[in-house]
Structures are given as structure tokens and as C-alpha cells.
Scaffold this motif. Structure first.
Motif, PDB file in Angstrom:
ATOM      1  N   CYS A 154       0.818  -1.209   0.000  1.00  0.00           N
ATOM      2  CA  CYS A 154       0.000   0.000   0.000  1.00  0.00           C
ATOM      3  C   CYS A 154       0.853   1.261   0.000  1.00  0.00           C
ATOM      4  N   LEU A 160       1.352   1.737  -3.638  1.00  0.00           N
ATOM      5  CA  LEU A 160       0.097   1.974  -4.352  1.00  0.00           C
ATOM      6  C   LEU A 160      -0.460   3.353  -4.049  1.00  0.00           C
ATOM      7  N   PRO A 191      -8.077   1.639  -6.028  1.00  0.00           N
ATOM      8  CA  PRO A 191      -8.329   0.304  -5.460  1.00  0.00           C
ATOM      9  C   PRO A 191      -9.081  -0.626  -6.397  1.00  0.00           C
ATOM     10  N   GLU A 192      -9.966  -0.083  -7.226  1.00  0.00           N
ATOM     11  CA  GLU A 192     -10.738  -0.936  -8.125  1.00  0.00           C
ATOM     12  C   GLU A 192      -9.870  -1.563  -9.212  1.00  0.00           C
ATOM     13  N   VAL A 202      -6.932  -2.994  -8.443  1.00  0.00           N
ATOM     14  CA  VAL A 202      -5.997  -3.870  -7.723  1.00  0.00           C
ATOM     15  C   VAL A 202      -6.737  -5.111  -7.253  1.00  0.00           C
ATOM     16  N   TRP A 221      -6.070  -8.519  -4.767  1.00  0.00           N
ATOM     17  CA  TRP A 221      -5.188  -9.080  -3.747  1.00  0.00           C
ATOM     18  C   TRP A 221      -5.372 -10.589  -3.719  1.00  0.00           C
ATOM     19  N   GLU A 224      -9.296  -5.408  -0.002  1.00  0.00           N
ATOM     20  CA  GLU A 224      -9.846  -4.383  -0.878  1.00  0.00           C
ATOM     21  C   GLU A 224     -10.451  -3.240  -0.063  1.00  0.00           C
ATOM     22  N   HIS A 227      -7.658  -1.201   1.596  1.00  0.00           N
ATOM     23  CA  HIS A 227      -6.992  -0.374   0.579  1.00  0.00           C
ATOM     24  C   HIS A 227      -7.886   0.784   0.162  1.00  0.00           C
ATOM     25  N   ARG A 228      -9.195   0.547   0.008  1.00  0.00           N
ATOM     26  CA  ARG A 228     -10.095   1.625  -0.420  1.00  0.00           C
ATOM     27  C   ARG A 228     -10.132   2.742   0.610  1.00  0.00           C
ATOM     28  N   HIS A 269      -6.836   4.588   0.481  1.00  0.00           N
ATOM     29  CA  HIS A 269      -6.749   5.409  -0.728  1.00  0.00           C
ATOM     30  C   HIS A 269      -7.579   6.681  -0.575  1.00  0.00           C
ATOM     31  N   ASP A 283     -17.027   3.094   5.160  1.00  0.00           N
ATOM     32  CA  ASP A 283     -15.925   2.133   5.065  1.00  0.00           C
ATOM     33  C   ASP A 283     -15.269   1.934   6.427  1.00  0.00           C
TER      34      ASP A 283
END
Length: 303
Positions: A25, A28, A35-36, A38, A40, A119, A122-123, A126, A142
Motif C-alpha cells: 500500500c 500503491l 483500489p478498483e 488492484v 489481492w 480491498e 486499501h479503499r 486510498h 468504510d
């Protein structure tokens, strides 16, 4: 840079590779990869996403790991966090600073059984990197989901600490090995293991689970692939003594049925020796409590 139609596949060391996730991350976020774009994955068969590209080849040694291939896509190229570390970051990159509590929540959520946990992490990272004010938004959808997942993981760790039951296994010429079988709801075995190391530091023990097995030899903790329930030892005479003690100390006057089921959900009963007694003891407790109340009503108040 990843193009709009590309998918970047990140290969973690395993389903609990929090260190690798953080390492990936860092790059990234610095590169602004959405994120969309990527995916994992990890090198074990544990809880892969449906359609997860488990057979994608390793990344070739390109100078720019984010460059597209001849078809203008990096789809199918699996990169490890170490591969991503080869990407040179600009000196003006703004790091994302989080509190210790936020990091603990993210790490806890990363141990959840949900296949989209990385995901989601990460979202949120981000979005927070793009707008640092989100660090203070405790009502963000989130973030609230991450907190719920981390809470479920923490509760599962607590249940593992409370409900693991060891059974002795004789080993000629060696100390007895205490073996337990447990079925965690989430990927918590390594996170829960230090508790058992501290509590049973002078014993040799092994905890078997479907995901991962851990063993303590008195000096270091070792890991092995998941096992089957049949690999755990059967009940012995010592367990009969424990059941007799459990039954003798059961106090019907203090029974709180709903609270007991909340703290000891049925999904754990299969791994608890005393569970075979619970239904009978609860029924007897209700009958005994009813008799005591009837006797008290018949005798009347004390003079």
C-alpha cells in the motif's frame, strides 16, 4: 502507471500478511493506483475470492513495474510487495499518517474471513490519502465496516483463548504433548498464539485448526498447514474428571441462560468437552430452581 483497463494483481505471502499489505500500500498510495484496479491474492488455497487468478505468472523483471505490456494491460501479472518496493518514489510524496488505534483496527480487519477485507482496507486508505480529513470521520461507511470486522476478529481471539481445551498425548522418551482442536471463525491463530505461549510456557503443546496449526516446543513457536478434527486425540480419563468437576460446581441458582449462550455460542460447543453436559445441567437447573421457589413459597417468610 496502471492504465484504465488494467488490473494489478498483488501476491501476499498468505491470508494474514499484514506486513506485506502495508508494504504494498505504501507504493500503491504513492502512485495513486485506484483500489478498483488492484486484486489481492495469496499463495495458499485459503478463502480465495471467486474467480481469483490463482494461476497467474510471476512478474517479469521490467524496469517499470507499472508499465503496460504489449496489449496495454498488466492483467494477470502478479507482483509481490517486494517487487513493488523496486518502484522509485518521488521525494515529494506525502505519507499517510494514522494513529495507533487506526492501525490496530486495520490490522484486525485484515484477519477477518471476508474475502474482500484487503480491498476494503486499501479503499479506505486510498480515500484517506486523497482527503486526510477522513481520518477524523468516525461515521464513514468504510471505516465503520472496518471497525465491525476488527471487533469480530477481536471477539474470535477472545473465544479462542477461552474455549481451547488441551488433551494429553503420550510420547515415549519425551514430555507429554498437549493437543487441542479449534475452529476459528477468522484468521486469528497466529494472533491468538502468544497468549498460549505465555500461559503454558513450560509445556509442549499444539493447537490444530483447519487453517493453520501452531506448536510450542518450550523455546519457539512453530507453524504447520491446517489439520482435520480426526488428527486431534480422543477423550481420556482426565477429561472424565474434568466433566465430573464441572458438573459438581455448576450452580443452578446463578444460571443465566441467555447470557451463557451469548458468551458461549453454540458454534463452539463441538470443541468443548463440557458441552455434552450443558443441556442436561440447564434442564436440571430450571427444575431445581423451581423446586426451591416452591419450597420457599410453602414455608413462608422466615420468622
Amino acid at each position: 502507471m496502471v492504465t484504465d483497463d488494467a488490473t494489478l494483481v498483488i501476491e501476499l505471502a498468505g491470508p494474514t500478511d499484514w506486513a506485506g499489505f502495508r508494504q504494498a500500500c505504501r507504493v500503491l498510495l504513492a502512485e495513486g493506483v485506484p483500489p478498483e484496479q488492484v486484486r489481492w491474492r495469496w499463495g495458499t488455497a485459503d478463502d480465495h475470492d471467486a474467480g481469483d487468478p490463482v494461476a497467474t505468472p510471476a512478474a517479469p523483471a521490467h524496469a517499470d513495474l507499472f508499465s503496460a505490456n504489449a496489449s496495454a494491460s498488466v492483467t494477470g501479472r502478479a507482483l509481490t510487495p517486494r517487487d513493488l518496493d523496486r518502484v522509485p518514489l518521488r521525494a515529494d510524496q506525502r505519507p499517510l499518517r494514522l494513529s495507533r488505534e487506526q492501525l490496530r483496527t486495520l490490522q484486525g480487519a485484515s484477519l477477518h474471513r471476508d474475502a474482500g477485507r484487503f480491498e476494503l482496507c486499501h479503499r479506505w486508505l486510498h480515500r484517506t490519502h486523497a482527503d486526510p480529513r477522513l481520518r477524523q470521520d468516525v461515521l464513514d461507511a468504510d471505516w465503520r465496516q472496518l471497525e465491525r470486522m476488527a471487533h469480530a476478529v477481536g471477539r474470535d481471539i477472545h473465544k479462542m483463548h477461552a474455549f481451547v481445551r488441551f488433551r494429553p498425548t503420550r510420547r515415549p522418551g519425551e514430555p507429554d504433548l498437549q493437543v487441542a482442536w479449534f475452529e476459528p471463525a477468522h484468521h486469528i491463530v497466529l494472533a491468538a498464539a502468544p497468549f498460549f505461549v505465555r500461559r503454558f510456557a513450560n509445556q509442549r503443546w499444539s493447537i490444530l485448526t483447519p487453517d493453520l496449526c501452531v506448536a510450542w516446543d518450550g523455546e519457539q513457536l512453530q507453524t504447520a498447514p491446517g489439520a482435520r478434527r480426526a488428527d486431534a486425540p480422543p477423550a481420556d480419563a482426565g477429561e472424565a474428571l474434568w466433566l465430573a468437576y464441572y458438573a459438581s460446581t455448576f450452580n443452578p441458582a446463578r444460571l443465566k441462560d441467555q447470557a451463557m449462550r451469548r458468551e458461549m455460542p453454540r458454534r463452539y460447543w463441538a470443541n468443548l468437552p463440557e458441552a455434552v453436559l450443558i443441556s442436561t445441567l440447564v434442564q436440571q437447573a430450571r427444575a431445581r430452581t423451581g423446586r426451591m421457589l416452591n419450597d420457599a413459597a410453602r414455608d413462608g417468610p422466615a420468622p
